[in-house]
Design an enzyme around this catalytic site. Structure first.
Site, PDB file in Angstrom:
ATOM      1  CB  SER A 149      -0.866   0.051   1.257  1.00  0.00           C
ATOM      2  OG  SER A 149      -1.565  -1.126   1.434  1.00  0.00           O
ATOM      3  CG  HIS A 197      -2.828  -0.904  -3.655  1.00  0.00           C
ATOM      4  ND1 HIS A 197      -3.480   0.276  -3.397  1.00  0.00           N
ATOM      5  CD2 HIS A 197      -2.705  -1.530  -2.457  1.00  0.00           C
ATOM      6  CE1 HIS A 197      -3.732   0.358  -2.099  1.00  0.00           C
ATOM      7  NE2 HIS A 197      -3.272  -0.717  -1.514  1.00  0.00           N
ATOM      8  CD  GLU A 228      -4.234   3.294  -5.872  1.00  0.00           C
ATOM      9  OE1 GLU A 228      -4.572   4.477  -5.764  1.00  0.00           O
ATOM     10  OE2 GLU A 228      -3.614   2.698  -4.968  1.00  0.00           O
ATOM     11  CG  ASN A 275      -3.834   3.341   0.726  1.00  0.00           C
ATOM     12  OD1 ASN A 275      -5.061   3.320   0.820  1.00  0.00           O
ATOM     13  ND2 ASN A 275      -3.104   2.249   0.743  1.00  0.00           N
TER      14      ASN A 275
HETATM   15  N1  NAD Z   1      -5.519  -4.283   4.935  1.00  0.00           N
HETATM   16  C1  NAD Z   1      -5.837  -3.534   3.901  1.00  0.00           C
HETATM   17  O1  NAD Z   1      -6.898  -2.893   3.914  1.00  0.00           O
HETATM   18  C2  NAD Z   1      -4.924  -3.450   2.712  1.00  0.00           C
HETATM   19  C3  NAD Z   1      -5.449  -2.932   1.512  1.00  0.00           C
HETATM   20  C4  NAD Z   1      -4.626  -2.941   0.377  1.00  0.00           C
HETATM   21  C5  NAD Z   1      -3.334  -3.413   0.460  1.00  0.00           C
HETATM   22  N2  NAD Z   1      -2.846  -3.892   1.655  1.00  0.00           N
HETATM   23  C6  NAD Z   1      -1.462  -4.399   1.668  1.00  0.00           C
HETATM   24  O2  NAD Z   1      -1.543  -5.812   1.551  1.00  0.00           O
HETATM   25  C7  NAD Z   1      -0.448  -6.409   2.216  1.00  0.00           C
HETATM   26  C8  NAD Z   1      -0.983  -7.406   3.240  1.00  0.00           C
HETATM   27  O3  NAD Z   1      -1.740  -6.715   4.214  1.00  0.00           O
HETATM   28  P1  NAD Z   1      -2.850  -7.438   5.084  1.00  0.00           P
HETATM   29  O4  NAD Z   1      -3.646  -6.368   5.719  1.00  0.00           O
HETATM   30  O5  NAD Z   1      -3.530  -8.484   4.281  1.00  0.00           O
HETATM   31  O6  NAD Z   1      -1.948  -8.134   6.202  1.00  0.00           O
HETATM   32  P2  NAD Z   1      -2.327  -9.322   7.206  1.00  0.00           P
HETATM   33  O7  NAD Z   1      -1.477  -9.145   8.402  1.00  0.00           O
HETATM   34  O8  NAD Z   1      -3.794  -9.408   7.382  1.00  0.00           O
HETATM   35  O9  NAD Z   1      -1.866 -10.647   6.406  1.00  0.00           O
HETATM   36  C9  NAD Z   1      -0.547 -10.945   6.074  1.00  0.00           C
HETATM   37  C10 NAD Z   1      -0.420 -12.450   5.878  1.00  0.00           C
HETATM   38  O10 NAD Z   1       0.886 -12.729   5.389  1.00  0.00           O
HETATM   39  C11 NAD Z   1       1.317 -13.951   5.972  1.00  0.00           C
HETATM   40  N3  NAD Z   1       2.781 -14.043   5.896  1.00  0.00           N
HETATM   41  C12 NAD Z   1       3.707 -13.420   6.666  1.00  0.00           C
HETATM   42  N4  NAD Z   1       4.938 -13.779   6.264  1.00  0.00           N
HETATM   43  C13 NAD Z   1       4.805 -14.641   5.239  1.00  0.00           C
HETATM   44  C14 NAD Z   1       5.720 -15.367   4.429  1.00  0.00           C
HETATM   45  N5  NAD Z   1       7.015 -15.265   4.602  1.00  0.00           N
HETATM   46  N6  NAD Z   1       5.219 -16.182   3.469  1.00  0.00           N
HETATM   47  C15 NAD Z   1       3.892 -16.284   3.282  1.00  0.00           C
HETATM   48  N7  NAD Z   1       2.976 -15.624   4.029  1.00  0.00           N
HETATM   49  C16 NAD Z   1       3.440 -14.806   4.986  1.00  0.00           C
HETATM   50  C17 NAD Z   1       0.772 -13.854   7.388  1.00  0.00           C
HETATM   51  O11 NAD Z   1       0.700 -15.160   7.976  1.00  0.00           O
HETATM   52  C18 NAD Z   1      -0.590 -13.231   7.162  1.00  0.00           C
HETATM   53  O12 NAD Z   1      -1.597 -14.198   6.982  1.00  0.00           O
HETATM   54  C19 NAD Z   1       0.342  -5.274   2.848  1.00  0.00           C
HETATM   55  O13 NAD Z   1       1.377  -4.920   1.980  1.00  0.00           O
HETATM   56  C20 NAD Z   1      -0.682  -4.162   2.932  1.00  0.00           C
HETATM   57  O14 NAD Z   1      -0.112  -2.888   2.950  1.00  0.00           O
HETATM   58  C21 NAD Z   1      -3.632  -3.940   2.765  1.00  0.00           C
END
Ligand code: NAD
Length: 632
Positions: free
Chosen positions: A121, A142, A154, A192
């Site tokens: 993000s 994204h 995005e 964002n």
């Molecule tokens: N939460 C949101 O609203 C949102 C929206 C758009 C983008 N993002 C982006 O998406 C990405 C993930 O965010 P999220 O909110 O889903 O996080 P989250 O914490 O909910 O999930 C992350 C997942 O990654 C897994 N993980 C960690 N290390 C790992 C590895 N080495 N191999 C495989 N899996 C692994 C974890 O077990 C977890 O299930 C981030 O870059 C975030 O900025 C988040």
């Protein structure tokens, strides 16, 4: 010919990853879904089945289609399973070193022609790409939360991403039914960058007890038509993720203080309050992962008469200092809040409302109170003004009749409840005065000094000011405890929100009464402190100003920025559409007020906004603002 993506990999099945898997599998693409451990894999699988089961229950997905969808997903632990996929989307936590390690590993594991994408993000896609030997095949894709629902994607190209890869990914987005905006690699991209300053500001309002979480969220939903309030959205995003995004944006995006995460966020993350995913964040949820909010110790005590033992119960709620002579049982039936002066909040008791002014807001407010059953005393500066207001109220009520929302008898009764006057003396026995005269402090102060002399003791004196400090008006009287702000939104008969602004001198009883009156006229009253912009404008206008700055920096077009906010965040209008509707002059004036009061450098009005106003491009009302409305 665009590249075929017959199988894709998703790394990390958390909030975003599980949703991204669903998007691909729903569209007939085979997915290898990868997690770090068996336990995390099971959680990801449960999220996916939970989401698809809900879709089946809601009739949005046939059972057979759900089974087919799930059969396309191959759940695996470890990146090794991704050797044959055409595209990988990484969705692990927002840490640069972690993402770089994963990309280095993906580079080793995946076939040479595979595209490697990150769902980051806020981190630099460029910095992630250089951890591989194929930065030209690295791109940002994204998605927005929840990925299966939000239409926007995005697509982030770095300076080295090949044009072919960009085109292939754009075609893929289209195949997935998404709308893409392709942009360069800048902290927070479009959505964002515009969203997180607003979210952080909302958290700081909550942290400083400027308003409650319910009121902050209700204000933005009802005042701006947003699909959810900022604190509920923080819970959906996940506070840990939101913290990392803010922190990165602060460091990458020019150290704008508005992105420095509010300390409360870090405290909550440390305490394990991550939002929906952990079952508790700003709100408490039925269980981890559930969207259902359950009451907790911060939930306001319900005083809805329908849910309590009746009006007498109401007088008991709160601090108990209601004036007993006013708490008639019949009167309480329409009250929504505790220790208010209930006869005021109930038209049944025959309370009288004085409304001063003859402009758009006064006219709308007269209609609202008269329609709700109150006796209204309208005071204008003369018979001519009164006649105009009468006509305007009648025309508006007639529209209600034509639309079948109001009977002719109701209309006539409402009009019959209004007394027209040109002298403030007629306000001697009203129970509430709502002032809606010109937005000039000297005029309002003089008026309140007169009201102080004329009105009976104990009356609530309310100002509808949208930009002046309510305390200045209150101190023009000898009874500042009885003075409150009632900030209605335009058009008052339609907009469901009223900001109830309490000053440091407003008594709790006055605030409760004002809130109860809002409920009695069918509005949601949200209580906030006496600061520039109250809740809604303070959160809305800096975001609009940021959008102008983004346009000015040529990062994207007005169309794409509008698209991003509508399709990525579910906003009813994009920032430029809204600016043109509100008026650029009005927006600039509000932004200047905010800047002058808070001295926040990030609130300085965008030069482009100033120039457009100087040029007379004020929006729809002049035919041209950010867009040319004369050609449509
Ligand atoms: N939460 C949101 O609203 C949102 C929206 C758009 C983008 N993002 C982006 O998406 C990405 C993930 O965010 P999220 O909110 O889903 O996080 P989250 O914490 O909910 O999930 C992350 C997942 O990654 C897994 N993980 C960690 N290390 C790992 C590895 N080495 N191999 C495989 N899996 C692994 C974890 O077990 C977890 O299930 C981030 O870059 C975030 O900025 C988040």
């Amino acid at each position: 010919m665009a590249r075929e993506f017959s199988s894709v990999g998703v790394v990390g099945l958390g909030t975003m990853g599980a949703g991204i898997v669903e998007v691909f599998a729903r569209n007939g693409v085979d997915v290898v879904a990868v997690e770090i451990s068996e336990a995390a894999l099971e959680r990801g699988r449960a999220t996916l089945t939970g989401s698809t089961d809900r879709a089946v229950a809601r009739g949005k997905l046939a059972e057979a289609d759900r089974d087919a969808l799930l059969s396309r997903v191959n759940f695996q632990v470890g990146l090794g399973a991704l050797h044959a996929v055409d595209l990988v989307i990484e969705a692990v936590p927002e840490h640069l070193d972690l993402k770089q390690r994963i990309f280095a590993e993906l580079d080793r594991v995946c076939k040479p022609e595979a595209i490697l994408a990150t769902n980051t993000s806020s981190l630099s896609v460029t910095e992630i790409s250089v951890a591989t030997t194929r930065p030209h095949q690295v791109i940002g894709i994204h998605f927005f939360n929840p990925a299966p629902v939000m239409k926007l994607v995005e697509v982030v190209r770095t300076v080295v991403t090949s044009a072919e890869v960009v085109a292939d990914v754009e075609a893929l987005c289209e195949r997935l039914g998404k709308v893409d905006v392709t942009i360069s690699d800048r902290a927070g991209f479009i959505a964002n960058a515009l969203l997180f300053g607003y979210l952080n500001h909302a958290v700081s309002m909550f942290e400083s007890r400027y308003a409650t979480r319910e009121d902050i969220d209700a204000a933005m939903k009802l005042g701006c038509g947003l699909p959810m309030g900022p604190l509920a959205l923080m819970d959906l995003i996940g506070l840990d993720t939101a913290y990392e995004i803010l922190d990165t944006m602060y460091r990458r995006g020019g150290r704008d203080r508005r992105h420095a995460p509010v300390p409360l966020i870090k405290q909550m993350v440390t305490a394990g309050l991550l939002g929906r995913k952990s079952g508790r964040g700003f709100y408490t949820y039925e269980r981890p992962g559930s969207p259902v909010v359950v009451p907790d110790e911060q939930t306001p005590v319900t005083t809805d008469p329908a849910l309590t033992d009746g009006p007498r119960e109401i007088a008991k709620v709160g601090t108990g200092n209601a004036r007993s002579e006013l708490a008639s049982p019949a009167a309480g039936t329409r009250i929504g809040t505790g220790n208010a002066r209930s006869e005021l909040a109930s038209p049944a008791a025959g309370s009288r409302i004085g409304i001063v002014g003859s402009g758009t807001m006064a006219t709308g407010i007269i209609e609202v109170f008269a329609k709700a059953g109150y006796e209204v005393v309208s005071v204008t500066r003369g018979a001519e003004k009164s006649a105009k207001v009468f006509e305007a109220v009648k025309t508006s009520l007639n529209k209600g009749v034509v639309r079948g929302k109001l009977s002719e008898a109701d209309r006539d009764e409402a009009l019959g409840r209004i007394t027209w006057s040109a002298t403030l003396d007629h306000l001697a026995d009203v129970d509430l005065v709502v002032e809606a005269v010109v937005e000039e402090l000297s005029v309002k102060k003089a008026l309140f000094a007169s009201l102080d002399e004329i009105c009976k003791p104990g009356v609530v004196l309310a100002t509808t000011t949208s930009s002046l400090p309510v305390i200045d008006v209150a101190m023009a009287t000898q009874r500042p405890a009885d003075v409150v702000g009632l900030h209605f939104f335009n058009p008052a008969p339609i907009m469901p929100l009223v900001e109830v602004v309490r000053t440091i001198r407003t008594s709790p009883e006055t605030t409760a009464t004002a809130r109860a009156v809002c409920a009695a006229i069918g509005k949601t009253g949200v209580v906030c402190g006496d600061r520039s912009g109250f809740i809604v404008n303070a959160l809305l206008f800096p975001y609009l100003n940021d959008a102008v700055k983004m346009l000015e920096a040529n990062y994207s077009t007005a169309e794409d920025i509008d698209h991003a906010m509508k399709l990525g965040c579910g906003y009813p209008m994009g920032p430029f559409e809204l600016l043109d509707v509100v008026g650029l002059d009005v927006s600039l004036a509000i932004q200047r007020e905010l800047y002058l009061e808070l001295r926040e450098p990030g609130f300085a009005p965008a030069p482009l906004l100033e120039h457009l106003v100087t040029a007379g491009y004020l929006g729809r009302k002049t035919g041209r603002g950010f867009r040319d409305h004369t050609r449509r």
